[in-house]
Design a protein around this motif. Structure first.
Motif, short mmCIF file in Angstrom:
data_model
loop_
_atom_site.label_atom_id
_atom_site.label_comp_id
_atom_site.label_asym_id
_atom_site.label_seq_id
_atom_site.Cartn_x
_atom_site.Cartn_y
_atom_site.Cartn_z
N ALA A 280 -9.73 1.43 -0.48
CA ALA A 280 -10.91 1.97 0.21
C ALA A 280 -10.74 1.83 1.73
CB ALA A 280 -12.16 1.24 -0.25
N ALA A 281 -10.31 0.64 2.17
CA ALA A 281 -10.14 0.42 3.62
C ALA A 281 -9.04 1.33 4.16
CB ALA A 281 -9.80 -1.04 3.88
N MET A 282 -8.00 1.53 3.38
CA MET A 282 -6.89 2.37 3.87
C MET A 282 -7.32 3.83 3.98
SD MET A 282 -3.83 0.42 1.86
CE MET A 282 -2.40 1.28 2.43
N GLN A 283 -8.09 4.28 3.00
CA GLN A 283 -8.58 5.67 3.06
C GLN A 283 -9.53 5.85 4.25
OE1 GLN A 283 -9.40 5.58 -1.35
NE2 GLN A 283 -9.13 7.78 -1.09
N ALA A 284 -10.35 4.81 4.47
CA ALA A 284 -11.28 4.89 5.61
C ALA A 284 -10.49 4.93 6.92
CB ALA A 284 -12.22 3.68 5.59
N TYR A 285 -9.38 4.21 6.97
CA TYR A 285 -8.56 4.21 8.19
C TYR A 285 -8.00 5.62 8.45
CZ TYR A 285 -4.66 3.24 11.32
OH TYR A 285 -3.78 3.26 12.37
N VAL A 286 -7.51 6.26 7.40
CA VAL A 286 -6.98 7.63 7.56
C VAL A 286 -8.10 8.55 8.04
CG1 VAL A 286 -5.95 9.61 6.37
CG2 VAL A 286 -5.16 7.31 5.85
N GLU B 215 -3.66 15.94 8.98
CA GLU B 215 -3.01 15.55 7.72
C GLU B 215 -1.50 15.47 7.88
OE1 GLU B 215 -4.03 15.56 4.04
OE2 GLU B 215 -5.88 14.80 4.93
N GLU B 216 -0.98 16.25 8.82
CA GLU B 216 0.46 16.19 9.11
C GLU B 216 0.82 14.84 9.71
OE1 GLU B 216 2.95 18.51 8.48
OE2 GLU B 216 1.25 19.20 7.27
N ASP B 217 -0.12 14.29 10.49
CA ASP B 217 0.14 13.00 11.13
C ASP B 217 -0.02 11.84 10.13
OD1 ASP B 217 0.52 14.07 13.75
OD2 ASP B 217 -1.67 14.32 13.90
N TYR B 218 -1.17 11.79 9.48
CA TYR B 218 -1.47 10.71 8.53
C TYR B 218 -2.21 11.30 7.34
CZ TYR B 218 -0.33 7.25 12.08
OH TYR B 218 0.34 6.49 13.00
N ARG B 219 -1.74 10.97 6.15
CA ARG B 219 -2.54 11.41 4.99
C ARG B 219 -2.50 10.37 3.89
NH1 ARG B 219 1.86 15.02 4.26
NH2 ARG B 219 2.76 14.99 2.18
N TRP B 220 -3.55 10.43 3.10
CA TRP B 220 -3.67 9.52 1.96
C TRP B 220 -2.99 10.14 0.76
CZ3 TRP B 220 -4.26 4.76 0.70
CH2 TRP B 220 -4.56 4.41 -0.62
N GLY C 2 -1.67 3.84 -4.33
CA GLY C 2 -1.85 4.90 -3.35
C GLY C 2 -1.15 4.46 -2.07
N ALA C 3 -1.09 5.36 -1.11
CA ALA C 3 -0.40 4.98 0.14
C ALA C 3 -0.87 5.86 1.28
CB ALA C 3 1.11 5.14 -0.02
N ILE C 4 -0.76 5.31 2.48
CA ILE C 4 -0.89 6.13 3.69
C ILE C 4 0.51 6.65 4.00
CG2 ILE C 4 -1.43 6.16 6.15
CD1 ILE C 4 -3.32 3.78 5.66
N TYR C 5 0.62 7.96 4.20
CA TYR C 5 1.92 8.52 4.57
C TYR C 5 1.83 9.12 5.96
CZ TYR C 5 6.02 11.43 4.90
OH TYR C 5 7.20 12.00 5.34
#
Ligand code: FAD
Length: 461
Positions: A144-150, A160-165, A182-185
């Protein structure tokens, strides 16, 4: 009398896998006078020399290196050439610093491509592959925190090109580790072979006319001169690029705290295993824990993996960390816990290296036109790409060029010195201890550590 050769192998897999590792070049007398004296032949010193000579081919630039090109962190790191640097995330979170943070972020993203461009133009074969980075949610609660960060980055204008979930399924398809929710890419990262980059860059600057004096420790910085173990050199400009080794110069003590990071590399792993594990684009990977971990798939199909942080009382430095050091065993164990598939495969190399940490935990580049003294560093373990940007900034400052780079927030943002001992040791140990405790408790209990997190964050500001 001939000077004895220093012990110049830095213990890393990267040095071991070079086509050739030439001994330091310490023959010949030092010049009496140069235009620019750079102290340290790591990425910072070499990138600065490269851009200085590109801007001013007539300048007499010399680099003075205590041991050998790439002996320091530049020849033994994780090889993440990353499009972000320490401190930027914190700046983005603060409204007053946000605009400067975004400028730095954009400059760092460009820097990943700049490193690739120079490697291509100058024929430096450092296995550069821009496959991006995965920050994996190895603990379910952190998604949840990682998605909120994105989402917060997208609100700031990043795409989305820079950062995506990536969902758990998408993320697992890229990296099959023991837990992957899941991951931040981000695409803004290249995997490199750091020793090939640092030594290739040294060959390039030598070809541009820069003299590199290896086996030549600088004992002290004077007024328009440096004192070395091989004599005195007068110079208009002195640039310090000594990062984790800065305490070796008495007048520079307590500018940067030397912190160790530890790494291991496996033997080359078979293609069948990589079909299971993934990293098909040689994405670098970590998982966002406090005591950072970082990994890459090398061009010859090994894992190069690191983590942990260590400080010795009095800023004591060890040239090489012995392979039997218990911290290295812990790093190997973390790798094996993440990838049980490694059962039966050996770790072939274990080493450690020194990072430089300033009191405010972010890089800076300084230059004083009155004294001719300059410095760059304080990357806090994130200097592979940042040193290129810092080198370009320093070259512009020394050349008197006003550019968008010289307006960046790193310029003259020098930190105050670290506290004397035992306070410094107590602070460093507290960060290490609380960070590890918080990580362990989160992994074990699968819930955020409420007490340790804010305390840890407080100690690193
Ligand atoms: C194990 C490890 C993993 C890392 N992983 C990554 C990563 O994946 N991505 C990333 O971005 N960053 C990473 N880093 C950080 C990165 O490697 C450094 O920030 C970067 O290499 C710093 O480059 P530098 O040239 O400033 O310093 P260094 O490469 O440390 O060079 C300093 C040089 O100065 C010389 N020197 C020091 N004192 C003197 C003196 N008195 N006289 C003459 N010479 C002197 C030293 O011998 C040394 O060669 C890692 C660091 C470590 C230790």
């Amino acid at each position: 009398m001939t000077t004895p050769l220093p012990d110049y192998h830095n213990g890393s897999f990267w040095f071991d896998s070079l086509d050739d590792l030439t001994p330091p070049e310490i023959s010949g007398p030092l010049p009496d006078q140069v235009d620019v004296a750079i102290i340290g032949a790591g990425f910072t010193g070499l990138w600065t020399a490269y851009y200085l000579k590109r801007n001013n081919p007539q300048l007499h630039v010399a680099i003075f290196e205590a041991v050998v090109v790439g002996f320091g962190a530049s020849g033994r790191n994780g090889g993440w050439c990353m499009g972000i640097a320490e401190g930027i995330t914190g700046m983005l979170a603060q409204p007053k610093l946000r605009a400067s943070g975004l400028e730095l972020l954009s400059a760092m993203q460009d820097t990943v491509d700049e490193v690739g461009r120079v490697c291509q133009a100058e024929n430096i074969d450092c296995h550069y592959q821009k496959g991006g980075t995965l920050t994996v949610a190895t603990r379910e609660f952190s998604t949840a925190a990682m998605q909120a960060y994105v989402a917060s980055l997208h609100q700031l204008g990043l795409t989305e090109e820079d950062y995506r979930w990536l969902s758990a399924t998408e993320s697992q398809a890229r990296l099959n580790c023991a837990t992957n929710h899941g991951a931040i890419y981000t695409s803004h990262c290249a995997a490199i072979h750091p020793a090939r980059l640092v030594r290739g860059l040294a060959d390039v600057v030598r070809g541009m006319g820069v003299a590199i004096y290896e086996g030549t420790p600088v004992l002290e910085i004077g007024d328009r001169c440096i004192d070395t173990t091989r004599g005195k050199v007068t110079t208009d400009v002195i640039l310090r690029a000594t990062e984790g080794y800065t305490d070796s110069i008495p007048s520079q003590k307590r500018q940067l705290m030397p912190l160790y990071s530890m790494m291991v590399a496996t033997e080359p792993l078979p293609e069948s295993l990589w079909e299971d594990i993934g990293l098909n684009q040689r994405e670098t990977f970590g998982d966002g824990r406090r005591v950072v971990i970082y990994g890459q798939r090398t061009a010859d199909n090994r894992f190069a993996f690191g983590g942990r942080a260590g400080y010795y009382f009095g800023s004591k430095r060890k040239a090489v960390i012995p392979p039997g050091d218990p911290a290295l065993g812990q790093v190997e164990q973390t790798l094996r816990t993440l990838f049980p598939q490694l059962d039966g495969y050996a770790v072939s190399h274990r080493w450690g290296g020194l990072m430089g940490v300033p009191r405010h935990w972010r890089p800076s580049v300084s230059y004083d036109t009155q004294t001719g003294l300059g410095a760059a560093g304080g990357y806090t373990g994130e200097g592979v790409a940042a040193s290129n940007l810092a080198g370009r900034i320093l070259a512009d400052l020394v050349s008197g060029v006003n550019s968008p780079l010289t307006d960046l927030a790193w310029v003259n943002d020098t930190a105050r010195r670290w506290e004397p001992e035992p306070l410094r040791w107590l602070g460093a140990r507290a960060i290490e201890f609380f960070g590890e405790r918080a990580d362990r408790s989160e992994i074990h209990n699968n819930r955020p550590s409420r007490f340790w997190g804010p305390l840890f964050d407080g100690l690193t500001r």
